[in-house]
Design an enzyme around this catalytic site. Structure first.
Site, mmCIF file in Angstrom:
data_model
loop_
_atom_site.group_PDB
_atom_site.id
_atom_site.type_symbol
_atom_site.label_atom_id
_atom_site.label_comp_id
_atom_site.label_asym_id
_atom_site.label_seq_id
_atom_site.Cartn_x
_atom_site.Cartn_y
_atom_site.Cartn_z
ATOM 1 C CG HIS A 52 3.147 93.455 -1.158
ATOM 2 N ND1 HIS A 52 3.530 93.452 0.162
ATOM 3 C CD2 HIS A 52 2.187 94.413 -1.258
ATOM 4 C CE1 HIS A 52 2.840 94.353 0.830
ATOM 5 N NE2 HIS A 52 2.004 94.948 -0.007
ATOM 6 C CD GLU A 54 7.603 89.881 -0.699
ATOM 7 O OE1 GLU A 54 8.195 90.119 0.365
ATOM 8 O OE2 GLU A 54 6.955 90.750 -1.315
ATOM 9 C CB CYS A 82 4.414 92.595 4.858
ATOM 10 S SG CYS A 82 3.424 91.942 3.498
ATOM 11 C CB CYS A 85 4.617 88.779 1.480
ATOM 12 S SG CYS A 85 4.055 90.089 0.369
#
Length: 150
Positions: A52, A54, A82, A85
């Protein structure tokens, strides 16, 4: 530099993801008014659930400062994170998150806000939402429209 400036750079990262047929989420981490890390989603192209935007940026930032603690850093992300993260953001001790597009999933929003509320180990993270919201939403919307056409 202001929040719009850094969010525009996060949007540039999101556009890179879009061009790779990844969900267009971009991220920038700033410390002492300097960008120390950037990232964009690479989950599909790497077949790695952890890629992801992040998490990629947090890993790069930790390497840059040679520490897992990112005290006083600010993270800019084009989409509300999410729970995975959000946990990484809190665990790395980032002090503030600036978000572009909100999540449409109320359950995710509730869970992530509980994570950001802090506990005995980590302080409550500051949250600023809706920075360049329309641009962030449009990029995501365009991506999913293109995806449905395919």
């Amino acid at each position: 530099m202001d929040d719009n400036y850094y969010m525009n750079i996060a949007l540039d990262e999101a556009r890179k993801a879009y061009l790779k047929d990844e969900v267009p989420v971009g991220c920038v981490i700033v410390l002492n008014d300097k960008i120390i890390a950037k990232g964009h989603n690479l989950k599909e192209s790497t077949n790695n659930i952890f890629n992801h935007a992040e998490l990629i940026a947090i890993e790069e930032a930790c390497k840059k400062v040679n520490n897992w603690r990112l005290d006083n850093a600010v993270i800019y992300v084009t989409l509300f994170p999410c729970s995975m993260c959000a946990s990484a953001i809190v665990s790395s001790r980032i002090k503030k998150i600036v978000v572009g597009a909100p999540t449409t999933d109320l359950k995710v929003n509730r869970i992530v806000n509980m994570i950001f509320d802090g506990n005995n180990t980590n302080p409550k993270i500051q949250i600023k939402e809706n920075v360049l919201k329309d641009e962030c939403i449009k990029l995501l919307s365009d991506f999913f429209k293109d995806r449905r056409k395919k």
